[in-house]
Design an enzyme around this catalytic site. Structure first.
Site, PDB file in Angstrom:
ATOM      1  N   SER A  16       0.850  -1.192   0.000  1.00  0.00           N
ATOM      2  CA  SER A  16       0.000   0.000   0.000  1.00  0.00           C
ATOM      3  C   SER A  16       0.883   1.238   0.000  1.00  0.00           C
ATOM      4  CB  SER A  16      -0.898   0.015   1.241  1.00  0.00           C
ATOM      5  OG  SER A  16      -1.393   1.330   1.427  1.00  0.00           O
TER       6      SER A  16
ATOM      7  N   HIS B  33      -1.131  -1.345  -4.290  1.00  0.00           N
ATOM      8  CA  HIS B  33      -2.400  -1.011  -3.641  1.00  0.00           C
ATOM      9  C   HIS B  33      -2.472   0.507  -3.449  1.00  0.00           C
ATOM     10  CE1 HIS B  33      -5.942  -1.960  -1.181  1.00  0.00           C
ATOM     11  NE2 HIS B  33      -5.524  -1.027  -0.337  1.00  0.00           N
TER      12      HIS B  33
ATOM     13  N   ASP C 143      -4.664   3.609  -2.103  1.00  0.00           N
ATOM     14  CA  ASP C 143      -5.754   3.950  -1.172  1.00  0.00           C
ATOM     15  C   ASP C 143      -6.305   5.345  -1.436  1.00  0.00           C
ATOM     16  OD1 ASP C 143      -6.010   1.663   0.627  1.00  0.00           O
ATOM     17  OD2 ASP C 143      -3.948   2.122   1.204  1.00  0.00           O
TER      18      ASP C 143
ATOM     19  N   MET D  20      -8.939   8.124  -0.259  1.00  0.00           N
ATOM     20  CA  MET D  20      -9.785   8.552   0.868  1.00  0.00           C
ATOM     21  C   MET D  20     -10.287   9.960   0.619  1.00  0.00           C
ATOM     22  SD  MET D  20      -7.471   7.215   4.023  1.00  0.00           S
ATOM     23  CE  MET D  20      -6.617   5.625   3.961  1.00  0.00           C
TER      24      MET D  20
ATOM     25  N   HIS E 274      -8.294   1.043  -4.155  1.00  0.00           N
ATOM     26  CA  HIS E 274      -9.223   0.825  -3.040  1.00  0.00           C
ATOM     27  C   HIS E 274      -9.928   2.145  -2.766  1.00  0.00           C
ATOM     28  CE1 HIS E 274      -9.535  -0.009   1.614  1.00  0.00           C
ATOM     29  NE2 HIS E 274     -10.721   0.140   1.035  1.00  0.00           N
TER      30      HIS E 274
ATOM     31  N   MET F  58     -12.178   4.475  -0.877  1.00  0.00           N
ATOM     32  CA  MET F  58     -12.877   4.768   0.386  1.00  0.00           C
ATOM     33  C   MET F  58     -13.536   6.121   0.181  1.00  0.00           C
ATOM     34  SD  MET F  58      -9.813   3.409   2.844  1.00  0.00           S
ATOM     35  CE  MET F  58      -8.620   3.437   1.507  1.00  0.00           C
TER      36      MET F  58
ATOM     37  N   MET G  68     -11.333  -5.764   5.208  1.00  0.00           N
ATOM     38  CA  MET G  68     -10.554  -4.832   6.025  1.00  0.00           C
ATOM     39  C   MET G  68     -10.286  -5.495   7.380  1.00  0.00           C
ATOM     40  SD  MET G  68     -10.067  -2.238   4.134  1.00  0.00           S
ATOM     41  CE  MET G  68      -9.106  -1.374   5.372  1.00  0.00           C
TER      42      MET G  68
ATOM     43  N   GLY H 276      -9.058   4.156   6.907  1.00  0.00           N
ATOM     44  CA  GLY H 276      -8.763   5.574   7.078  1.00  0.00           C
ATOM     45  C   GLY H 276      -7.300   5.882   7.350  1.00  0.00           C
TER      46      GLY H 276
ATOM     47  N   GLY I 135      -3.087   4.146   7.830  1.00  0.00           N
ATOM     48  CA  GLY I 135      -2.129   3.050   7.861  1.00  0.00           C
ATOM     49  C   GLY I 135      -1.612   2.871   9.280  1.00  0.00           C
ATOM     50  N   GLY I 136      -0.895   1.787   9.491  1.00  0.00           N
ATOM     51  CA  GLY I 136      -0.199   1.594  10.758  1.00  0.00           C
ATOM     52  C   GLY I 136      -1.055   1.146  11.927  1.00  0.00           C
TER      53      GLY I 136
ATOM     54  N   ASP J 126      -6.570  -6.424   4.149  1.00  0.00           N
ATOM     55  CA  ASP J 126      -5.956  -5.081   4.174  1.00  0.00           C
ATOM     56  C   ASP J 126      -5.994  -4.500   5.583  1.00  0.00           C
ATOM     57  OD1 ASP J 126      -5.096  -2.506   3.638  1.00  0.00           O
ATOM     58  OD2 ASP J 126      -6.809  -1.966   2.366  1.00  0.00           O
TER      59      ASP J 126
ATOM     60  N   GLY K 205      -2.815  -3.884   8.915  1.00  0.00           N
ATOM     61  CA  GLY K 205      -2.068  -4.535   9.995  1.00  0.00           C
ATOM     62  C   GLY K 205      -1.413  -5.845   9.612  1.00  0.00           C
TER      63      GLY K 205
ATOM     64  N   SER L 120       2.652  -0.100   6.085  1.00  0.00           N
ATOM     65  CA  SER L 120       3.730   0.262   7.007  1.00  0.00           C
ATOM     66  C   SER L 120       4.756  -0.862   7.158  1.00  0.00           C
ATOM     67  CB  SER L 120       3.152   0.660   8.368  1.00  0.00           C
ATOM     68  OG  SER L 120       2.239  -0.297   8.829  1.00  0.00           O
TER      69      SER L 120
HETATM   70  C1  DX5 Z   1      -6.408   1.670   5.460  1.00  0.00           C
HETATM   71  C2  DX5 Z   1      -5.879   1.310   4.095  1.00  0.00           C
HETATM   72  C3  DX5 Z   1      -4.774   0.332   4.076  1.00  0.00           C
HETATM   73  C4  DX5 Z   1      -3.536   0.781   4.781  1.00  0.00           C
HETATM   74  C5  DX5 Z   1      -2.806  -0.435   5.255  1.00  0.00           C
HETATM   75  O1  DX5 Z   1      -7.592   2.363   5.340  1.00  0.00           O
HETATM   76  O2  DX5 Z   1      -6.919   0.792   3.300  1.00  0.00           O
HETATM   77  O3  DX5 Z   1      -4.470  -0.067   2.750  1.00  0.00           O
HETATM   78  O4  DX5 Z   1      -2.681   1.531   3.994  1.00  0.00           O
HETATM   79  O5  DX5 Z   1      -1.711  -0.005   5.978  1.00  0.00           O
HETATM   80  P1  DX5 Z   1      -0.995  -0.937   7.040  1.00  0.00           P
HETATM   81  O6  DX5 Z   1      -0.451  -2.111   6.298  1.00  0.00           O
HETATM   82  O7  DX5 Z   1       0.064  -0.041   7.591  1.00  0.00           O
HETATM   83  O8  DX5 Z   1      -2.033  -1.326   8.054  1.00  0.00           O
HETATM   84 ZN    ZN Z   2      -6.452  -0.194   1.333  1.00  0.00          ZN
END
Ligand code: DX5
Ligand code: ZN
Length: 236
Positions: free
Chosen positions: A15, A40, A42, A44, A73, A75, A144, A149, A151-152, A186, A188, A209
Site C-alpha cells: 500500500s 495497492h 488507497d 480517501m 481501493h 474509500m 478490512m 482511514g 495506515g499503521g 488489508d 495490519g 507500514s
Molecule cells: C487503510 C488502508 C490500508 C492501509 C494499510 O484504510 O486501506 O491499505 O494503507 O496499511 P498498514 O499495512 O500499515 O495497516
Molecule cells: Zn487499502
C-alpha cells in the site's frame, strides 16, 4: 468438499499510503522491482473516511512507472464517478465499500464495463451478506482487518474467522460456476501474522507500514513469502 480446494498462489500488494509521497514514482518502481505483485492505491475522501489522500491524477502519474496491476481501493462516497475516472487513469482493479454506493450491482457492472476487475470491500463490522446476489459480478473480495482511514493500525483478529467464511463462499461459488474470485486482506498485515492470515484463506496481502517503514522492501516481502510458504506446507 470446498475445503479441499488448494489456495491460489499468494500476491503481495504494497500500500503506497505508507510510501514517501515526495518520491512516489521512485517508490513504486522500487517496490515493483523488489517483487510486489500489485500496487495497492488507497483513495480517501474525508467523507466516507476521516482522511484525505490521492485521486486519479496521481494514478495516471504513476501508471507509466509500473507494469504490474494497480489495485485501487476506493474509500469514497459516492463511488461511480470516481470509479470511472480511475478506470481512465489506468487502474486495473477497483474495489469499493458497498455502504458507499446507492446501487451496488450497478457500480460493479460499471467498473467491469470500463475494463477493470471489480470488488467489494468489507469493513470489520460489515457482514458478508452483501455478496449474496452479486458473486457473478465480483473479481475480488477485500476484507478490512482494520477500520479504514489510516495506515499503521493493528490487525483485528476476528478477521481470521471472516476470512474463513469468505473462502468458503468463494470455493462453493468456484465449484458451482468455475468463476475465480480473489480474497484480499488489508490492514495490519505483518511478517509475524501473515502465516495465520494465509491459513485462514487469504490469497492477496496488502501491507503498507510493514514494507515502507523498512529500508529493504525486498527483504520484508521475502520474509512474508517465506511465512506464506510455511502456511502452505504445514498442517497446523
Ligand atoms: C487503510 C488502508 C490500508 C492501509 C494499510 O484504510 O486501506 O491499505 O494503507 O496499511 P498498514 O499495512 O500499515 O495497516
Ligand atoms: Zn487499502
Amino acid at each position: 468438499m470446498p475445503e479441499t480446494i488448494a489456495l491460489p498462489s499468494a500476491r503481495i500488494a504494497p500500500s503506497i499510503l505508507s510510501a514517501d509521497f515526495a518520491r512516489l514514482g521512485e517508490e513504486v518502481r522500487r517496490v515493483t522491482a523488489d517483487g510486489a505483485d500489485w500496487i495497492h492505491f488507497d483513495v480517501m475522501d474525508n467523507h466516507y473516511v476521516p482522511n484525505l489522500t490521492i485521486g486519479p491524477m496521481v494514478c495516471e502519474a504513476i501508471r507509466p512507472h509500473v507494469d504490474i496491476p494497480i489495485d485501487v481501493h476506493l474509500m469514497v462516497e459516492p463511488v461511480d464517478a470516481l470509479a470511472s475516472m480511475f478506470a481512465k487513469a489506468g487502474a486495473n482493479i477497483i474495489t469499493f465499500h458497498p455502504e458507499a454506493s446507492r446501487h451496488v450491482d450497478r457500480t460493479l457492472s460499471l467498473i467491469r464495463e470500463s475494463g477493470c476487475k471489480a470488488g467489494l470491500v468489507f469493513n470489520p463490522a460489515t457482514p458478508l451478506d452483501w455478496l449474496d446476489h452479486v458473486m457473478d459480478k465480483i473479481d475480488v473480495i477485500l476484507l478490512m482487518s482494520v477500520n479504514p482511514g489510516f495506515g499503521g493500525q493493528s490487525f483485528i483478529p476476528e478477521t481470521l474467522n471472516k476470512l474463513k467464511a469468505a473462502r468458503k463462499r468463494i470455493n462453493t461459488h468456484l465449484q458451482r460456476t468455475g468463476h475465480i474470485i480473489s480474497l484480499e486482506v488489508d490492514g495490519g498485515v505483518k511478517v509475524d501474522n501473515i502465516k495465520a492470515i494465509r491459513q485462514a484463506g487469504a490469497d492477496t496481502f496488502v501491507a503498507g507500514s510493514a514494507i515502507f517503514s523498512k529500508p529493504n522492501y525486498a527483504e520484508v516481502m521475502g520474509q512474508m513469502r517465506d511465512q506464506i510458504m510455511l502456511a502452505d506446507t504445514s498442517a497446523d
